[in-house]
Design a protein around this motif. Structure first.
Motif, short mmCIF file in Angstrom:
data_model
loop_
_atom_site.label_atom_id
_atom_site.label_comp_id
_atom_site.label_asym_id
_atom_site.label_seq_id
_atom_site.Cartn_x
_atom_site.Cartn_y
_atom_site.Cartn_z
N LEU A 121 64.37 152.82 -48.40
CA LEU A 121 63.37 151.91 -47.84
C LEU A 121 64.00 150.58 -47.43
O LEU A 121 63.65 150.01 -46.39
N GLU A 122 64.91 150.09 -48.25
CA GLU A 122 65.55 148.80 -47.95
C GLU A 122 66.35 148.87 -46.65
O GLU A 122 66.38 147.90 -45.88
N ARG A 123 66.99 150.01 -46.41
CA ARG A 123 67.75 150.16 -45.16
C ARG A 123 66.85 150.27 -43.94
O ARG A 123 67.24 149.89 -42.83
N LEU A 124 65.62 150.76 -44.14
CA LEU A 124 64.70 150.93 -43.01
C LEU A 124 63.95 149.65 -42.66
O LEU A 124 63.48 149.50 -41.53
N LEU A 125 63.85 148.71 -43.59
CA LEU A 125 63.03 147.53 -43.38
C LEU A 125 63.43 146.69 -42.16
O LEU A 125 62.55 146.18 -41.45
N PRO A 126 64.72 146.48 -41.89
CA PRO A 126 65.08 145.61 -40.75
C PRO A 126 64.78 146.20 -39.38
O PRO A 126 64.89 145.49 -38.38
N SER A 160 59.77 149.52 -38.39
CA SER A 160 59.14 149.02 -39.63
C SER A 160 58.24 147.83 -39.34
O SER A 160 57.14 147.72 -39.89
N PHE A 161 58.71 146.92 -38.47
CA PHE A 161 57.89 145.75 -38.14
C PHE A 161 56.62 146.16 -37.42
O PHE A 161 55.53 145.63 -37.70
N VAL A 162 56.74 147.11 -36.48
CA VAL A 162 55.56 147.59 -35.76
C VAL A 162 54.57 148.24 -36.72
O VAL A 162 53.36 148.01 -36.64
N CYS A 163 55.09 149.02 -37.67
CA CYS A 163 54.22 149.67 -38.68
C CYS A 163 53.55 148.62 -39.56
O CYS A 163 52.37 148.74 -39.89
N PHE A 164 54.30 147.58 -39.92
CA PHE A 164 53.74 146.50 -40.72
C PHE A 164 52.62 145.80 -39.97
O PHE A 164 51.51 145.60 -40.50
N ALA A 165 52.89 145.40 -38.73
CA ALA A 165 51.89 144.69 -37.94
C ALA A 165 50.66 145.56 -37.70
O ALA A 165 49.52 145.08 -37.79
#
Length: 360
Positions: free
Chosen positions: A234-239, A243-248
């Protein structure tokens, strides 16, 4: 092998925000003030509790993995929970004699006083929620500290975690372990559904509230465990941009759902979205790391705010000025919690016990 949770994260800040959300929601519900009607829907204490359990699953699993023995793990958990908890229970029972309509001599001899102490010290606050002559005129209820119900749930999770880890350890391969934990997550919502369905079909209304007891919440805790065991991935996928699109997208969907602009999201899906949002903010928003170095007083706020809120309501402050009273409740709760947390930290340093692991 599971990853490790970096010490520089925003979990302390997130837990503080969650505690304040719970406080605000309780102020709005318990005061029954029409001034809050337009915004009550934006504060969901159940979602906040879900995220508390998610964070607990993440951090307590890390604590368990670091513990050399089961006894060491158990001592850490008990010491983390009970000192402040007992202060909240016993302190409220003693101080609120000043808020009782009964004289002190009668207050301390009433069976309800001793029942309150006995059952609440055992974390079974549903057995005796009230103190004699205290908050009897409050409009919502006369409970002294309703939020304490989550403590027995948290202890249930702590007891289950070694067994869950033991079974997961017997399963070969990361995929098999993840499927086992995912099955536990799904089982949590099956339990909720069965309790509610059977309460109607069998005509047993006591089954309905059982849906939201410990087995109905363990899914959130298991999500935290899943994140811990897959932390490196998960840590490698965060940047990544994905991941940002999924977060938003997740954040937007949850907000729109809470505002009633889109259909309500089922809890089984919403917990996944909330947990992802929490994880992303905790480990991606590094510019907030400095704010997270504050003492972790979220647990103390959670424990101490409700008796204070009930006292402010009983004095008529929420009738006179609802929003100012909410701010006053938050400020006083934070001050009390910060003082309690700092005293607890000094006690940890004085004792030098390994049982007091920071952030666990």
């Amino acid at each position: 092998m599971p990853g490790t949770v970096p010490r520089r994260n925003n979990l302390t800040l997130i837990r503080l925000i969650l505690a304040l959300i719970v406080l605000a929601k309780h102020c709005m519900d318990s005061s029954v003030s029409p001034a809050f009607l337009g915004v009550k829907g934006l504060f969901d204490s159940q979602d906040a509790v879900c995220l508390f359990f998610f964070i607990s699953g993440l951090l307590v699993t890390a604590s368990y993995e670091r513990s050399p023995t089961l006894k060491d793990y158990a001592v850490k958990r008990l010491v983390r929970i009970f000192p402040l908890y007992l202060v909240a229970v016993i302190g409220a029972a003693l101080i609120l004699c000043l808020a009782s309509t009964l004289p002190a001599a009668r207050y301390f001899t009433e069976p309800a006083f001793w029942k309150y102490l006995f059952w609440n010290c055992l974390t079974l606050n549903f057995m005796q929620r009230t103190l004699p002559g205290v908050f009897e005129g409050n409009p919502f209820n006369s409970s002294v500290n309703d939020p304490l119900w989550t403590v027995k749930t948290e202890l249930f999770f702590y007891a289950c975690l070694p067994l869950i880890c033991f079974v997961a350890g017997k399963i070969r391969g990361r995929g098999g372990k993840n499927l086992f934990l995912a099955a536990l997550y799904v089982s949590s919502f099956i339990y909720r559904y069965l309790c509610r369905k059977l309460s109607v079909v069998l005509g047993l209304p006591f089954l309905f509230p059982l849906a939201m007891e410990a087995p109905g919440y363990i899914g959130a805790f298991v999500l935290g465990m899943l994140c811990f065991f897959n932390f490196g991935i998960l840590e490698r996928l965060l940047p990544s941009r994905v991941s940002f699109v999924c977060f938003a997208g997740s954040l937007t969907l949850v907000i729109l759902s809470d505002m009633g602009l889109v259909p309500r999201i089922p809890d089984s899906i919403k917990y996944l979205l909330l947990s992802f949002i929490c994880f992303y903010v905790a480990f991606s928003f590094r510019f907030l790391n400095g704010l997270s170095q504050m003492p972790d007083c979220s647990y103390a706020i959670y424990l101490f705010h409700y008796p204070l809120l009930q006292w402010l309501i009983s004095r008529g402050l929420f009738i006179a000025s609802p929003w100012l009273s909410l701010c006053l409740c938050a400020a006083l709760s934070f001050a009390i919690a910060l003082a309690a947390s700092l005293l607890e930290s000094r006690l940890r340093a004085a004792i030098g016990s390994r049982a007091f692991g920071r952030g666990t």
